[in-house]
Design an enzyme around this catalytic site. Structure first.
Site, mmCIF file in Angstrom:
data_model
loop_
_atom_site.group_PDB
_atom_site.id
_atom_site.type_symbol
_atom_site.label_atom_id
_atom_site.label_comp_id
_atom_site.label_asym_id
_atom_site.label_seq_id
_atom_site.Cartn_x
_atom_site.Cartn_y
_atom_site.Cartn_z
ATOM 1 N N ASP A 182 5.035 -14.067 -4.649
ATOM 2 C CA ASP A 182 6.294 -14.257 -3.306
ATOM 3 C C ASP A 182 7.325 -15.330 -3.615
ATOM 4 O O ASP A 182 8.403 -15.233 -2.975
ATOM 5 C CB ASP A 182 5.585 -14.753 -2.075
ATOM 6 C CG ASP A 182 4.222 -14.021 -1.640
ATOM 7 O OD1 ASP A 182 4.277 -12.699 -2.009
ATOM 8 O OD2 ASP A 182 3.575 -14.269 -1.030
ATOM 9 N N ARG A 209 12.403 8.598 3.949
ATOM 10 C CA ARG A 209 10.957 8.337 3.424
ATOM 11 C C ARG A 209 10.643 6.925 3.200
ATOM 12 O O ARG A 209 11.328 6.363 2.537
ATOM 13 C CB ARG A 209 10.385 9.443 2.114
ATOM 14 C CG ARG A 209 10.337 10.818 2.649
ATOM 15 C CD ARG A 209 9.140 11.277 3.333
ATOM 16 N NE ARG A 209 9.129 12.718 3.787
ATOM 17 C CZ ARG A 209 8.513 13.715 3.019
ATOM 18 N NH1 ARG A 209 7.914 13.008 1.833
ATOM 19 N NH2 ARG A 209 8.627 14.809 3.222
ATOM 20 N N HIS A 216 -0.171 -3.236 -3.708
ATOM 21 C CA HIS A 216 -0.682 -4.112 -4.938
ATOM 22 C C HIS A 216 -0.188 -3.591 -6.180
ATOM 23 O O HIS A 216 -0.289 -4.452 -7.128
ATOM 24 C CB HIS A 216 -1.939 -3.924 -4.691
ATOM 25 C CG HIS A 216 -2.807 -4.560 -3.596
ATOM 26 N ND1 HIS A 216 -2.934 -3.728 -2.336
ATOM 27 C CD2 HIS A 216 -3.085 -5.723 -3.526
ATOM 28 C CE1 HIS A 216 -3.538 -4.758 -1.628
ATOM 29 N NE2 HIS A 216 -3.560 -6.011 -2.218
ATOM 30 N N ARG A 236 1.914 -6.281 -8.156
ATOM 31 C CA ARG A 236 1.520 -7.333 -8.689
ATOM 32 C C ARG A 236 0.472 -7.023 -9.939
ATOM 33 O O ARG A 236 -0.291 -7.809 -10.277
ATOM 34 C CB ARG A 236 0.811 -8.465 -7.739
ATOM 35 C CG ARG A 236 -0.131 -7.980 -6.830
ATOM 36 C CD ARG A 236 -0.361 -9.120 -5.911
ATOM 37 N NE ARG A 236 -1.767 -8.759 -5.754
ATOM 38 C CZ ARG A 236 -2.517 -9.437 -4.732
ATOM 39 N NH1 ARG A 236 -1.714 -9.680 -3.614
ATOM 40 N NH2 ARG A 236 -3.673 -8.985 -4.452
HETATM 41 O O1 F6P Z 1 0.706 -13.603 -1.370
HETATM 42 C C1 F6P Z 1 0.872 -12.824 -2.300
HETATM 43 C C2 F6P Z 1 0.798 -11.341 -1.760
HETATM 44 O O2 F6P Z 1 0.942 -10.453 -2.679
HETATM 45 C C3 F6P Z 1 1.794 -10.994 -0.528
HETATM 46 O O3 F6P Z 1 3.038 -10.658 -1.145
HETATM 47 C C4 F6P Z 1 1.003 -10.177 0.060
HETATM 48 O O4 F6P Z 1 1.059 -10.317 1.620
HETATM 49 C C5 F6P Z 1 -0.408 -10.378 0.151
HETATM 50 O O5 F6P Z 1 -0.508 -11.263 -1.077
HETATM 51 C C6 F6P Z 1 -1.493 -9.202 0.055
HETATM 52 O O6 F6P Z 1 -2.901 -9.916 -0.193
HETATM 53 P P1 F6P Z 1 -4.204 -9.103 -0.404
HETATM 54 O O7 F6P Z 1 -4.184 -8.458 -1.871
HETATM 55 O O8 F6P Z 1 -5.060 -9.950 0.164
HETATM 56 O O9 F6P Z 1 -4.190 -7.928 0.559
#
Ligand code: F6P
Length: 404
Positions: free
Chosen positions: A137, A304, A310, A313
């Site tokens: 973030d 759309r 996820h 990341r």
């Molecule tokens: O804080 C990092 C983050 O990737 C946020 O951007 C997102 O809201 C959150 O984690 C999602 O978390 P989780 O993997 O617990 O759903």
């Protein structure tokens, strides 16, 4: 303080890019200081339950060679457990017993604001620990490992989505993680040359977005010899409307840290645009002029929303995060050796290790709106009437601190 013989490594909160480099940086630097390092698995859940473990994984040279620094995620695992929220009056004693059982005298903990608040907590309980900033973030005061990887992935997904958007003449709304700030949406969106970027720091005026979309996207299709065009909007999940209310879906619930799970901002943006497209008298004319109109079937352009979730990341870590992760992990060991517990690594520049108290490091950092005004001038819509960029000139005297 007597020399530390063994440290534990914890990664906590949401995983992201660069964490495996942090672990390897810690392990290798510790090794060269004559210190053993071990993994405390699955974040603070593992720390709380350490006392019940039969063994911990030693980060020997052989073991760390099996960790791939360029892979995202963390070999140490994660959980969203905040120690202060555990309903056990003996929790700190339990943690100390676990650490004693395995001869762990200090901790290096990589995580975001919630994780950092536990570092403050544990330091106050006389458990020596140093914090390595980590969050995709980018809402901490220093740079946090994972940010650059997330930005690059957002930019790649966004750019890739242009091909399908273009083929179907769709408006594509991409909702991305970022919690209450818009750093990754902003940087990733600029990286992909998105037309519009909506971030929590700017409560969005949907009339402004609609008008920008209409002029950009309609003209794009009208001017195209094959009548093709798309309009790309990157939306941060923590988006707010003009009254400052967050636009997430209440039914998503809360995570183990007690934070609302944010989801639904992209859908909301799509609905706002569709509503305006349906009631705009210029739209049937546009559909006809572009040869798209098929009565009863295709009467407005499609909008759309896509939610990479996820994926932003996951997968690979970009090289900047591997670099930063390695040096921040190593710097954390050197800070611990110097007795600088309760602090967060900022960076290592030359031979200087910069650090700040963790309580300070975890204060929320928002997107600087003065820079947004610059990009508004360069043609990107941010969901408000563009503001003029007022620049200031500043000559740098002396050495320029470089991070790359
Ligand atoms: O804080 C990092 C983050 O990737 C946020 O951007 C997102 O809201 C959150 O984690 C999602 O978390 P989780 O993997 O617990 O759903």
């Amino acid at each position: 303080m007597a020399p530390i013989k063994r440290i534990g490594v914890i990664t906590s909160g949401g995983d992201c890019g660069g964490l495996n480099a942090v672990i390897k940086g810690v392990a290798r630097q510790a090794f060269s200081e004559g210190i053993e390092s071990v993994v405390i698995p699955n974040g603070y859940a593992g720390l709380y339950n350490l006392v019940d473990f039969d063994e911990v994984v030693l980060l020997s040279a052989e073991r760390i060679s099996k960790i791939e620094a360029s892979l995202a995620g963390s070999e140490a695992g994660h959980s969203r457990v905040k120690i202060s929220k555990i309903d056990d009056p003996q929790k700190y004693e339990r943690i100390k017993k676990g650490l004693k059982k395995f001869g762990i005298e200090a901790l290096i903990i990589s995580g975001g604001d919630d994780t950092g608040s536990v570092v403050v907590d544990l330091s106050a309980q006389d458990i020596p620990c140093v914090h390595v900033p980590k969050t995709m973030d980018l809402d901490l005061q220093p740079y946090s490992v994972g940010g650059d990887s997330a930005i690059n992935r957002i930019a790649t997904f966004t750019r890739d989505l242009k091909t399908t958007g273009m083929s179907h003449n769709r408006v594509v709304v991409i909702e991305v993680f970022g919690r209450y700030v818009g750093h990754t949406a902003f940087r990733g969106g600029v990286g992909a040359e998105a037309d519009c970027i909506l971030i929590p720091e700017i409560p969005v005026d949907f009339d402004v977005v609609y008008e920008n979309m209409k002029s950009t996207y309609f003209n794009r299709i009208l001017r195209s010899d094959v009548k093709a065009g798309t309009y790309i909007i990157v939306v941060a999940e923590g988006l707010k409307n003009a009254s400052g209310e967050m636009l997430y879906d209440e039914s998503a619930g809360v995570d183990a840290f007690g934070h609302k799970k944010l989801a639904g901002a992209g859908k909301y943006v799509r609905q706002q645009l569709e509503k305006r497209l349906k009631s705009d008298p210029d739209v049937p004319k546009f559909m006809k002029e572009t040869g798209m109109l098929v009565p009863g079937i295709y009467v407005i352009p499609e909008v759309r929303e896509v939610t990479p979730g996820h994926l932003v990341r996951s997968g690979g870590s970009y090289a900047y995060d591997v670099n930063f992760g390695y040096r921040a992990g190593a710097a954390a060991v050197l800070l611990l050796v110097a007795g600088k517990t309760g602090n967060t690594v900022v960076d290592l520049i030359g031979k200087k290790i910069e650090y700040v108290s963790t309580a300070e490091a975890i204060k929320r950092r928002e997107v600087d709106l003065t820079e947004i005004a610059l990009f508004e001038g360069l043609g990107i819509c941010f969901g408000r009437k563009p503001e003029k960029f007022a620049c200031e000139l500043s000559e740098v005297k002396g050495r320029i601190a470089r991070r790359l």
